[in-house]
Design a protein around this motif. Sequence first.
Motif, mmCIF file in Angstrom:
data_model
loop_
_atom_site.group_PDB
_atom_site.id
_atom_site.type_symbol
_atom_site.label_atom_id
_atom_site.label_comp_id
_atom_site.label_asym_id
_atom_site.label_seq_id
_atom_site.Cartn_x
_atom_site.Cartn_y
_atom_site.Cartn_z
ATOM 1 N N GLU A 216 0.826 -1.221 0.000
ATOM 2 C CA GLU A 216 0.000 0.000 0.000
ATOM 3 C C GLU A 216 0.854 1.264 0.000
ATOM 4 O O GLU A 216 0.520 2.259 -0.639
ATOM 5 N N ASP A 217 1.972 1.212 0.711
ATOM 6 C CA ASP A 217 2.829 2.401 0.862
ATOM 7 C C ASP A 217 4.205 2.213 0.232
ATOM 8 O O ASP A 217 5.119 3.014 0.466
ATOM 9 N N PHE A 218 4.366 1.166 -0.552
ATOM 10 C CA PHE A 218 5.699 0.789 -1.041
ATOM 11 C C PHE A 218 6.391 1.935 -1.782
ATOM 12 O O PHE A 218 7.569 2.228 -1.556
ATOM 13 N N LYS A 219 5.655 2.597 -2.665
ATOM 14 C CA LYS A 219 6.276 3.641 -3.492
ATOM 15 C C LYS A 219 6.637 4.894 -2.687
ATOM 16 O O LYS A 219 7.388 5.740 -3.168
ATOM 17 N N ASP A 220 6.108 4.994 -1.464
ATOM 18 C CA ASP A 220 6.390 6.161 -0.622
ATOM 19 C C ASP A 220 7.562 5.940 0.330
ATOM 20 O O ASP A 220 7.929 6.846 1.081
ATOM 21 N N ILE A 221 8.153 4.738 0.310
ATOM 22 C CA ILE A 221 9.296 4.465 1.193
ATOM 23 C C ILE A 221 10.470 5.353 0.765
ATOM 24 O O ILE A 221 10.857 5.352 -0.407
ATOM 25 N N PRO A 222 11.035 6.120 1.672
ATOM 26 C CA PRO A 222 12.158 6.991 1.300
ATOM 27 C C PRO A 222 13.323 6.190 0.706
ATOM 28 O O PRO A 222 13.734 5.163 1.259
ATOM 29 N N GLY A 223 13.803 6.636 -0.460
ATOM 30 C CA GLY A 223 14.964 6.001 -1.089
ATOM 31 C C GLY A 223 14.672 4.673 -1.761
ATOM 32 O O GLY A 223 15.601 3.949 -2.151
ATOM 33 N N ILE A 224 13.393 4.322 -1.941
ATOM 34 C CA ILE A 224 13.070 3.015 -2.517
ATOM 35 C C ILE A 224 13.591 2.897 -3.944
ATOM 36 O O ILE A 224 14.019 1.821 -4.382
ATOM 37 N N ASP A 225 13.608 4.005 -4.695
ATOM 38 C CA ASP A 225 14.105 3.952 -6.070
ATOM 39 C C ASP A 225 15.592 3.620 -6.108
ATOM 40 O O ASP A 225 16.046 2.804 -6.919
ATOM 41 N N THR A 226 16.361 4.196 -5.177
ATOM 42 C CA THR A 226 17.795 3.910 -5.115
ATOM 43 C C THR A 226 18.051 2.471 -4.691
ATOM 44 O O THR A 226 18.939 1.793 -5.229
ATOM 45 N N MET A 227 17.258 1.981 -3.734
ATOM 46 C CA MET A 227 17.404 0.598 -3.295
ATOM 47 C C MET A 227 17.167 -0.372 -4.451
ATOM 48 O O MET A 227 17.933 -1.327 -4.654
ATOM 49 N N ILE A 228 16.110 -0.141 -5.228
ATOM 50 C CA ILE A 228 15.802 -1.007 -6.368
ATOM 51 C C ILE A 228 16.927 -0.943 -7.403
ATOM 52 O O ILE A 228 17.381 -1.980 -7.923
ATOM 53 N N ALA A 229 17.386 0.271 -7.707
ATOM 54 C CA ALA A 229 18.448 0.437 -8.707
ATOM 55 C C ALA A 229 19.701 -0.335 -8.304
ATOM 56 O O ALA A 229 20.298 -1.050 -9.124
ATOM 57 N N ASN A 230 20.076 -0.236 -7.044
ATOM 58 C CA ASN A 230 21.286 -0.914 -6.564
ATOM 59 C C ASN A 230 21.106 -2.425 -6.509
ATOM 60 O O ASN A 230 21.999 -3.186 -6.905
ATOM 61 N N ARG A 231 19.936 -2.855 -6.036
ATOM 62 C CA ARG A 231 19.714 -4.299 -5.838
ATOM 63 C C ARG A 231 19.579 -5.046 -7.163
ATOM 64 O O ARG A 231 20.017 -6.190 -7.286
ATOM 65 N N TYR A 232 18.991 -4.402 -8.162
ATOM 66 C CA TYR A 232 18.698 -5.107 -9.417
ATOM 67 C C TYR A 232 19.527 -4.602 -10.599
ATOM 68 O O TYR A 232 19.230 -4.948 -11.747
ATOM 69 N N GLY A 233 20.551 -3.805 -10.320
ATOM 70 C CA GLY A 233 21.454 -3.365 -11.379
ATOM 71 C C GLY A 233 20.795 -2.488 -12.417
ATOM 72 O O GLY A 233 21.074 -2.605 -13.621
ATOM 73 N N GLN A 234 19.910 -1.599 -11.984
ATOM 74 C CA GLN A 234 19.156 -0.734 -12.897
ATOM 75 C C GLN A 234 19.657 0.703 -12.818
ATOM 76 O O GLN A 234 20.218 1.125 -11.802
ATOM 77 N N GLN A 235 19.423 1.453 -13.887
ATOM 78 C CA GLN A 235 19.657 2.890 -13.850
ATOM 79 C C GLN A 235 18.533 3.550 -13.032
ATOM 80 O O GLN A 235 17.370 3.160 -13.150
ATOM 81 N N LEU A 236 18.888 4.549 -12.234
ATOM 82 C CA LEU A 236 17.906 5.186 -11.356
ATOM 83 C C LEU A 236 16.723 5.751 -12.146
ATOM 84 O O LEU A 236 15.566 5.591 -11.740
ATOM 85 N N GLU A 237 16.989 6.372 -13.293
ATOM 86 C CA GLU A 237 15.892 6.956 -14.078
ATOM 87 C C GLU A 237 14.957 5.877 -14.636
ATOM 88 O O GLU A 237 13.745 6.088 -14.766
ATOM 89 N N ASP A 238 15.511 4.692 -14.932
ATOM 90 C CA ASP A 238 14.671 3.576 -15.397
ATOM 91 C C ASP A 238 13.767 3.087 -14.271
ATOM 92 O O ASP A 238 12.587 2.790 -14.484
ATOM 93 N N VAL A 239 14.321 3.005 -13.063
ATOM 94 C CA VAL A 239 13.540 2.576 -11.898
ATOM 95 C C VAL A 239 12.419 3.573 -11.617
ATOM 96 O O VAL A 239 11.269 3.180 -11.349
ATOM 97 N N GLN A 240 12.740 4.855 -11.687
ATOM 98 C CA GLN A 240 11.723 5.878 -11.431
ATOM 99 C C GLN A 240 10.604 5.805 -12.462
ATOM 100 O O GLN A 240 9.419 5.959 -12.123
ATOM 101 N N LYS A 241 10.950 5.555 -13.714
ATOM 102 C CA LYS A 241 9.944 5.386 -14.772
ATOM 103 C C LYS A 241 9.081 4.160 -14.479
ATOM 104 O O LYS A 241 7.848 4.201 -14.570
#
Length: 284
Positions: A216-241
């Motif tokens: 329910e609140d996953f996308k509002d977790i502070p820094g979640i985009d950076t965590m995903i980018a680092n964990r899954y080898g993604q570019q930050l802008e791709d994760v945000q998209k």
Amino acid sequence: MKKIQIGGVPEHFNLPWYLTLRDKSYTKEGINLRWKDYPGGTGQMCKALRDKEIDMAVILTEGMVRDIVNGNECKIVQVFVKTPLIWGIHVANNSDYTSVDDLKGTQAAISRYGSGSHLMAYVNAENNGWDPENDLDFAVIKNLDGAVEGLPNGNGDYFMWEKFMTKPYVDNETFRLLGECPTPWPCFVIAVRNDVLEEDPESIQKIVEIINITTEDFKDIPGIDTMIANRYGQQLEDVQKWLSLTEWSQEQLSDKELESIQNQLLKLDLIKSKLQKESLLHNF
């Protein structure tokens, strides 16, 4: 303590499960939930459910519906991700193909028969007006790593996989992206074996309640985009998209969605008949 085995793909969609497991959210409720990665995807998980290797799975909707219709004794307890999955249509960078039209009659690399990559090849064929009997052929490559190795060496001509997970391989010029094919339905569901639902519905319901609180609140977790980018080898802008396009769910499949999925599978000759919703869905 109740022990429950769950399977899923090691992809960014499933990070909420990692977070709840990390925080011991299930242990606090007396449930020993153990996660197992299935890089081979939906076909591999359907087999694991049939073999009782796992009790539940986070799995592609169309693949699970098809396998239940074909005799897998499971039920869907909830939608997990309600937005479509955006399948990228990829070729090896060294190939001569320049458009999706060029792929008519060539060989689709799939993880296994009954997988999402297999079923979506039929959806893509229909979208492009191809004849599934004559214009589809398949090469089994097991998983994304198999495609990375196989496609440049001629094992399959094109490969359909979630667009953002394959983006790093487009960036490094292993693959070229020729097109996209979104699923016409919610992409991921949570499915559970019938015998587990009969024996311990309370534990399954509690697991679903816990994951729902997180999504329910996953996308509002502070820094979640950076965590995903680092964990899954993604570019930050791709994760945000990707985050902007993705919505998790806390609801069951609707009658209309289930009807649409079964009608499409029937039309593509991927099932021989339809089931009533009571045979496919479990409501707590």
